[in-house]
Design a protein around this motif. Structure first.
Motif, mmCIF file in Angstrom:
data_model
loop_
_atom_site.group_PDB
_atom_site.id
_atom_site.type_symbol
_atom_site.label_atom_id
_atom_site.label_comp_id
_atom_site.label_asym_id
_atom_site.label_seq_id
_atom_site.Cartn_x
_atom_site.Cartn_y
_atom_site.Cartn_z
ATOM 1 N N VAL A 132 0.837 -1.198 0.000
ATOM 2 C CA VAL A 132 0.000 0.000 0.000
ATOM 3 C C VAL A 132 0.871 1.248 0.000
ATOM 4 C CG1 VAL A 132 -1.661 1.328 1.364
ATOM 5 C CG2 VAL A 132 -1.972 -1.141 1.062
ATOM 6 N N SER A 133 1.933 1.240 0.772
ATOM 7 C CA SER A 133 2.835 2.391 0.820
ATOM 8 C C SER A 133 3.491 2.650 -0.530
ATOM 9 C CB SER A 133 3.921 2.173 1.885
ATOM 10 O OG SER A 133 3.349 2.114 3.176
ATOM 11 N N LYS A 135 2.147 1.835 -3.350
ATOM 12 C CA LYS A 135 1.071 1.967 -4.330
ATOM 13 C C LYS A 135 1.183 0.928 -5.439
ATOM 14 C CE LYS A 135 -0.884 5.549 -2.412
ATOM 15 N NZ LYS A 135 -2.220 5.441 -1.783
ATOM 16 N N TYR A 136 1.674 -0.246 -5.064
ATOM 17 C CA TYR A 136 1.786 -1.345 -6.025
ATOM 18 C C TYR A 136 1.943 -2.661 -5.279
ATOM 19 C CZ TYR A 136 3.112 -4.366 -9.821
ATOM 20 O OH TYR A 136 3.126 -5.402 -10.720
ATOM 21 N N GLU A 174 -10.970 -3.193 -0.778
ATOM 22 C CA GLU A 174 -10.229 -2.297 0.111
ATOM 23 C C GLU A 174 -8.949 -1.778 -0.529
ATOM 24 O OE1 GLU A 174 -9.415 -3.496 4.096
ATOM 25 O OE2 GLU A 174 -11.383 -4.423 4.390
ATOM 26 N N LEU A 175 -8.246 -2.649 -1.242
ATOM 27 C CA LEU A 175 -6.898 -2.307 -1.713
ATOM 28 C C LEU A 175 -6.849 -1.772 -3.134
ATOM 29 C CD1 LEU A 175 -4.709 -5.170 -0.191
ATOM 30 C CD2 LEU A 175 -5.389 -2.975 0.799
ATOM 31 N N PRO A 177 -7.881 0.979 -4.547
ATOM 32 C CA PRO A 177 -7.398 2.362 -4.720
ATOM 33 C C PRO A 177 -5.907 2.527 -4.484
ATOM 34 C CG PRO A 177 -9.404 2.289 -3.384
ATOM 35 C CD PRO A 177 -8.906 0.884 -3.495
ATOM 36 N N SER A 178 -5.269 1.537 -3.874
ATOM 37 C CA SER A 178 -3.838 1.620 -3.571
ATOM 38 C C SER A 178 -2.966 0.928 -4.621
ATOM 39 C CB SER A 178 -3.562 0.992 -2.198
ATOM 40 O OG SER A 178 -4.275 1.670 -1.184
#
Length: 249
Positions: A132-133, A135-136, A174-175, A177-178
């Motif tokens: 998530v940090s 973004k991939y 949940e994920l 958008p990340s």
């Protein structure tokens, strides 16, 4: 248009044999760093690692009980210190249980659930934060056809894998958008140790029930896992894909 972040490390839980070993070797052919997790069977894990190195990969083997939050945290911290937090997480570790529900003990139920579902939760929770940090990331869960269709005498296993499928769909939302995709591969019959209880006649009967006329090879399942983990698969998320030879459609 910016390209997705490069992927460098894949963590395969239960990577010492069967589908997990085939998955590790498939990614090794790409030259990734392959982290092979195992709970027991260090020799098998090291043998898989050796085959991965022959294919050009850097490898690490790590032992942990995925039913234990403390052991998963320790594994994550060790990989973090080594600069090897995974870009790709393949949640493959699991166990089966054969028998009538009436004969199933509470301890047996807990072992199936803790290994197949709680372990998935703990590993995913531990490693998704870095994705998530960045973004991939790619998370691929190895489920089962029985989590979709159910199987007589495999109620606990079917229930656990059904949970894996629901977990996959919910976490994908949940994920998304990340930039992290979450999918599940739900194979039918695969030539692994899980079929060991079947004798030759039973295996033959099983193969005849499958429209393509045979049991799958682990490398065929690994190819699908590999595809779902690629940057170009970024529009595929929340899917339960079942390679089963037409056995269930």
């Amino acid at each position: 248009m910016s390209r997705p972040a490069p992927v460098g490390t894949v963590l395969v839980t239960g990577g010492s044999r069967g589908i997990g070993a085939a998955v590790a070797e498939r990614f090794a052919a790409d030259g990734l760093t392959v982290v092979i997790h195992y709970r027991e069977g260090r020799d098998a894990a090291e043998a898989t690692a050796a085959r991965c190195r022959e294919l050009g990969a850097t490898t690490l083997t790590v032992a942990a009980d995925i039913r234990s939050a403390a052991e998963i945290t320790h594994m994550r911290d060790m990989l973090d210190r080594a600069g090897k937090l995974p870009d790709i997480l393949v949640n493959n570790a699991g166990i089966a249980h054969y028998g009538m529900l009436a004969d199933l003990s509470e301890a047996e139920w807990d072992e199936v659930m803790d290994t197949n579902l709680k372990g998935l939760f703990l590993c995913t929770q531990a490693f998704m934060g870095a994705m998530v940090s960045r973004k991939y990331g790619r998370i691929v869960n190895v489920s089962s056809l029985w989590g979709i269709a159910g199987a007589s005498c495999e109620v606990a296993y079917s229930a656990a894998k059904g949970g894996v499928n629901a977990f996959t769909k919910a976490l994908a939302l949940e994920l998304a958008p990340s930039g992290v995709t979450v999918n599940a591969v739900a194979p039918g019959a695969v030539d692994t140790r899980m079929l060991a209880p079947l004798d030759a006649d039973e295996r033959g009967s099983l193969a005849r029930d499958i429209p393509v006329g045979r049991i799958a090879r682990p490398d065929e399942i690994a190819s699908l896992v590999h595809y779902l983990a690629q940057p170009e698969a970024g529009y595929i998320t929340g899917q339960i894909i079942s390679p089963n030879g037409g056995w269930h459609t």
